[in-house]
Design an enzyme around this catalytic site. Structure first.
Site, mmCIF file in Angstrom:
data_model
loop_
_atom_site.group_PDB
_atom_site.id
_atom_site.type_symbol
_atom_site.label_atom_id
_atom_site.label_comp_id
_atom_site.label_asym_id
_atom_site.label_seq_id
_atom_site.Cartn_x
_atom_site.Cartn_y
_atom_site.Cartn_z
ATOM 1 N N GLY A 101 0.777 -1.245 0.000
ATOM 2 C CA GLY A 101 0.000 0.000 0.000
ATOM 3 C C GLY A 101 0.804 1.288 0.000
ATOM 4 O O GLY A 101 0.332 2.306 -0.489
ATOM 5 N N ASP B 75 -5.323 2.235 10.607
ATOM 6 C CA ASP B 75 -6.737 1.984 10.849
ATOM 7 C C ASP B 75 -6.891 1.556 12.308
ATOM 8 O O ASP B 75 -6.931 2.400 13.202
ATOM 9 C CB ASP B 75 -7.168 0.910 9.832
ATOM 10 C CG ASP B 75 -8.645 0.655 9.798
ATOM 11 O OD1 ASP B 75 -9.412 1.567 10.105
ATOM 12 O OD2 ASP B 75 -9.042 -0.478 9.439
ATOM 13 N N ASP C 229 -5.659 -0.306 -2.119
ATOM 14 C CA ASP C 229 -6.389 -1.144 -3.072
ATOM 15 C C ASP C 229 -7.859 -1.308 -2.722
ATOM 16 O O ASP C 229 -8.253 -1.218 -1.561
ATOM 17 C CB ASP C 229 -5.753 -2.535 -3.125
ATOM 18 C CG ASP C 229 -5.980 -3.310 -1.828
ATOM 19 O OD1 ASP C 229 -5.483 -2.859 -0.775
ATOM 20 O OD2 ASP C 229 -6.673 -4.345 -1.867
#
Ligand code: IMP
Ligand code: MG
Length: 186
Positions: A47, A107, A163
């Site tokens: 990522g 996150d 993604d």
């Protein structure tokens, strides 16, 4: 240019211009903060690759890069489990170096909590975190973040390295996924 992402895109959250401006600011700040020191950027695959490649070109002091890969979410699953497995470790020892982890998004914090604990055992001079996106509302484990591109709401985003079921990392902007949309879920 069209990226054939329209069917999955609810809205553009961050435009290419907004991202590039912020990345330049982060690069300048990192260049000032680490001036005269030995800096090693640690990119988390996959990522962070787009962010890292733009960021390093905005860093004006000499530095090295290395990469780590962890087991990621299963296709179609968008929750971090807290169970992290190393798929690719660093190439070189990090003892004596200033480490800056470069991540796409934080996150729950599970991934970076695991990673920082692991790296601390290898005796770096310093260990800091730079993330492009920060979803604070979803944080389960409190980890200190030193450089943040943007604080964002709790929405699933994709593009600019992130993604949607492994595709659309190439988008130059960051978009919010349409509710219920997934790319070729099996
Ligand atoms: P954490 O362990 O929950 O902090 O998970 C961080 C990783 O989850 C990130 O490196 C991403 O790979 C992935 N992730 C979390 N939120 C998103 C999102 O909105 N879009 C794409 N990937 C995400
Ligand atoms: Mg990631």
């Amino acid at each position: 240019m069209t990226y054939q992402a329209e069917g999955y895109l609810a809205e553009v959250l961050l435009t290419e211009e907004q991202i590039q401006k912020r990345v330049a600011e982060l690069g300048a700040q990192i260049s000032r903060d680490y001036a005269g020191q030995e800096l090693l950027l640690l990119g988390i695959l996959k990522g962070s690759v787009i962010f890292l490649s733009d960021l390093m070109r905005r860093i004006t002091i000499p530095h090295q890069v290395d990469f780590l890969a962890f087991s990621s979410y299963t296709k179609g699953v968008r929750e971090s489990t807290g169970v992290v497995r190393i798929l690719k470790d660093l190439d070189e020892p990090v003892a004596g170096k200033n480490l800056l982890i470069v991540e796409d998004i934080i996150d729950t914090g599970h991934t970076l909590n695991y990673l920082t604990q692991l790296l601390q055992t290898r005796n770096p001079v310093s260990l800091k975190i730079c993330t492009l996106l920060n979803k604070t509302a979803r944080r389960v484990i409190d980890i200190p973040v030193d450089y943040v591109g943007f604080d964002i709401e709790d929405k699933y985003v994709f593009g600019y390295g992130l993604d949607l079921d492994q595709v659309f990392r190439n988008l130059p902007f960051i978009g919010v996924v349409k509710p219920g949309a997934g790319y070729s879920r099996d």
